[in-house]
Design a protein around this motif. Structure first.
Motif, PDB file in Angstrom:
ATOM      1  N   LYS A  62      -1.137  -7.904  11.124  1.00  0.00           N
ATOM      2  CA  LYS A  62      -0.320  -7.448  10.563  1.00  0.00           C
ATOM      3  C   LYS A  62       0.330  -6.612   9.239  1.00  0.00           C
ATOM      4  CE  LYS A  62       4.787  -5.918  12.221  1.00  0.00           C
ATOM      5  NZ  LYS A  62       5.506  -6.706  12.841  1.00  0.00           N
ATOM      6  N   ILE A  63       0.139  -8.494   8.690  1.00  0.00           N
ATOM      7  CA  ILE A  63       0.168  -8.293   7.309  1.00  0.00           C
ATOM      8  C   ILE A  63      -0.838  -7.625   6.582  1.00  0.00           C
ATOM      9  CG2 ILE A  63       0.767  -9.432   5.331  1.00  0.00           C
ATOM     10  CD1 ILE A  63       1.431 -11.590   6.365  1.00  0.00           C
ATOM     11  N   PHE A  64      -2.094  -7.262   6.986  1.00  0.00           N
ATOM     12  CA  PHE A  64      -3.282  -6.695   6.165  1.00  0.00           C
ATOM     13  C   PHE A  64      -3.145  -5.118   6.969  1.00  0.00           C
ATOM     14  CE2 PHE A  64      -7.766  -5.543   6.680  1.00  0.00           C
ATOM     15  CZ  PHE A  64      -7.731  -5.391   5.181  1.00  0.00           C
ATOM     16  N   ARG A  65      -2.876  -4.904   8.288  1.00  0.00           N
ATOM     17  CA  ARG A  65      -2.602  -3.140   8.343  1.00  0.00           C
ATOM     18  C   ARG A  65      -1.351  -2.957   7.668  1.00  0.00           C
ATOM     19  NH1 ARG A  65      -2.065  -2.015  14.522  1.00  0.00           N
ATOM     20  NH2 ARG A  65      -3.164  -0.142  13.079  1.00  0.00           N
ATOM     21  N   ASN A  66      -0.523  -3.666   7.408  1.00  0.00           N
ATOM     22  CA  ASN A  66       0.594  -3.312   6.564  1.00  0.00           C
ATOM     23  C   ASN A  66       0.581  -2.904   5.199  1.00  0.00           C
ATOM     24  OD1 ASN A  66       2.540  -2.800   8.698  1.00  0.00           O
ATOM     25  ND2 ASN A  66       3.335  -4.736   8.588  1.00  0.00           N
ATOM     26  N   ASN A  67      -0.654  -3.844   4.340  1.00  0.00           N
ATOM     27  CA  ASN A  67      -0.495  -3.757   3.090  1.00  0.00           C
ATOM     28  C   ASN A  67      -1.961  -2.189   3.098  1.00  0.00           C
ATOM     29  OD1 ASN A  67       0.836  -5.599   2.316  1.00  0.00           O
ATOM     30  ND2 ASN A  67      -1.430  -6.953   2.579  1.00  0.00           N
ATOM     31  N   ILE A  68      -2.320  -2.401   3.571  1.00  0.00           N
ATOM     32  CA  ILE A  68      -3.283  -0.985   3.874  1.00  0.00           C
ATOM     33  C   ILE A  68      -2.124   0.059   4.535  1.00  0.00           C
ATOM     34  CG2 ILE A  68      -5.100   0.505   5.546  1.00  0.00           C
ATOM     35  CD1 ILE A  68      -6.464  -2.146   6.587  1.00  0.00           C
ATOM     36  N   LYS A  69      -1.527   0.227   4.806  1.00  0.00           N
ATOM     37  CA  LYS A  69      -0.594   1.783   5.290  1.00  0.00           C
ATOM     38  C   LYS A  69      -0.331   2.234   4.025  1.00  0.00           C
ATOM     39  CE  LYS A  69      -0.414   1.347  10.282  1.00  0.00           C
ATOM     40  NZ  LYS A  69       0.742   0.836  11.372  1.00  0.00           N
ATOM     41  N   ARG A  70       0.730   0.781   3.401  1.00  0.00           N
ATOM     42  CA  ARG A  70       1.535   0.876   1.998  1.00  0.00           C
ATOM     43  C   ARG A  70       0.273   1.698   1.320  1.00  0.00           C
ATOM     44  NH1 ARG A  70       1.619  -2.656  -1.887  1.00  0.00           N
ATOM     45  NH2 ARG A  70       0.660  -4.048  -0.867  1.00  0.00           N
ATOM     46  N   MET A  71      -0.590   1.258   0.743  1.00  0.00           N
ATOM     47  CA  MET A  71      -1.426   1.656  -0.377  1.00  0.00           C
ATOM     48  C   MET A  71      -1.887   3.617   0.336  1.00  0.00           C
ATOM     49  SD  MET A  71      -1.519  -1.057  -2.541  1.00  0.00           S
ATOM     50  CE  MET A  71      -3.267   0.139  -3.479  1.00  0.00           C
ATOM     51  N   ALA A  72      -2.564   3.124   1.463  1.00  0.00           N
ATOM     52  CA  ALA A  72      -2.797   4.745   2.046  1.00  0.00           C
ATOM     53  C   ALA A  72      -1.504   6.143   1.287  1.00  0.00           C
ATOM     54  CB  ALA A  72      -2.824   4.515   3.119  1.00  0.00           C
ATOM     55  N   THR A  73      -0.565   4.849   1.482  1.00  0.00           N
ATOM     56  CA  THR A  73       0.828   6.030   1.270  1.00  0.00           C
ATOM     57  C   THR A  73       0.831   6.678   0.149  1.00  0.00           C
ATOM     58  OG1 THR A  73       1.350   4.819   2.974  1.00  0.00           O
ATOM     59  CG2 THR A  73       3.356   6.021   1.189  1.00  0.00           C
ATOM     60  N   ILE A  74       0.493   5.771  -1.206  1.00  0.00           N
ATOM     61  CA  ILE A  74       0.557   6.315  -2.298  1.00  0.00           C
ATOM     62  C   ILE A  74      -0.475   7.729  -2.542  1.00  0.00           C
ATOM     63  CG2 ILE A  74      -0.159   5.331  -4.637  1.00  0.00           C
ATOM     64  CD1 ILE A  74       0.464   2.375  -3.215  1.00  0.00           C
ATOM     65  N   PHE A  75      -1.642   7.572  -2.096  1.00  0.00           N
ATOM     66  CA  PHE A  75      -2.431   8.998  -2.044  1.00  0.00           C
ATOM     67  C   PHE A  75      -2.122   9.348  -0.459  1.00  0.00           C
ATOM     68  CE2 PHE A  75      -4.353   4.602  -3.729  1.00  0.00           C
ATOM     69  CZ  PHE A  75      -4.815   5.395  -4.858  1.00  0.00           C
ATOM     70  N   ASP A  76      -1.281   9.514  -0.144  1.00  0.00           N
ATOM     71  CA  ASP A  76      -1.046  10.357   0.882  1.00  0.00           C
ATOM     72  C   ASP A  76      -2.101  10.832   1.792  1.00  0.00           C
ATOM     73  OD1 ASP A  76       0.797  12.118   1.969  1.00  0.00           O
ATOM     74  OD2 ASP A  76      -0.042  13.721   1.154  1.00  0.00           O
ATOM     75  N   ILE A  77      -2.303   9.486   1.982  1.00  0.00           N
ATOM     76  CA  ILE A  77      -3.411   9.472   3.138  1.00  0.00           C
ATOM     77  C   ILE A  77      -3.354   8.817   4.304  1.00  0.00           C
ATOM     78  CG2 ILE A  77      -5.944   9.115   3.126  1.00  0.00           C
ATOM     79  CD1 ILE A  77      -6.934   9.260   0.824  1.00  0.00           C
ATOM     80  N   GLU A  78      -4.024   9.304   5.165  1.00  0.00           N
ATOM     81  CA  GLU A  78      -3.185   8.813   6.733  1.00  0.00           C
ATOM     82  C   GLU A  78      -4.660   7.815   6.888  1.00  0.00           C
ATOM     83  OE1 GLU A  78      -1.624   7.646   9.626  1.00  0.00           O
ATOM     84  OE2 GLU A  78      -1.018   8.825   8.295  1.00  0.00           O
TER      85      GLU A  78
END
Length: 107
Positions: free
Chosen positions: A38-54
């Motif tokens: 869950k922590i790793f998935r949240n980190n991926i989502k957080r970084m992707a959000t910076i670039f407006d990428i799903e």
């Protein structure tokens, strides 16, 4: 670094490869999986959000992502200013900045 430099796209999770992709202005594709913590998935989502990428969840079937991606240079520039370099510093390699500094001291 060289692999990113010579690539057309960078497929990653959450790593320093993001910095190289931004510096070389390469299309970023974030990968996610139901099998990640869950922590790793949240980190991926957080970084992707910076670039407006799903992020693409590789646990699911999906169409070719390369046809759907858009490159947003403004978001890359914002990331570089916020995470890679100090604000309002020169756009040149650190060793050139250091050499310029030494030249000023020796003048």
């Amino acid at each position: 670094v060289n692999l990113v430099k010579k690539s057309s796209n960078v497929i990653l999770h959450n790593s320093t490869a993001i910095n190289f992709a931004v510096l070389y202005q390469k299309q970023i594709i974030f990968l996610d999986s139901n099998n990640y913590s869950k922590i790793f998935r949240n980190n991926i989502k957080r970084m992707a959000t910076i670039f407006d990428i799903e992020p693409i969840n590789i646990s699911k079937l999906f169409p070719n992502p390369f046809n759907q991606m858009e490159f947003n240079i403004d978001l890359y520039d914002q990331y570089k200013e916020q995470y890679i370099k100090a604000p309002k510093t020169q756009e040149k390699p650190v060793w050139d900045i250091f050499c310029d500094y030494i030249d000023v001291l020796n003048a």
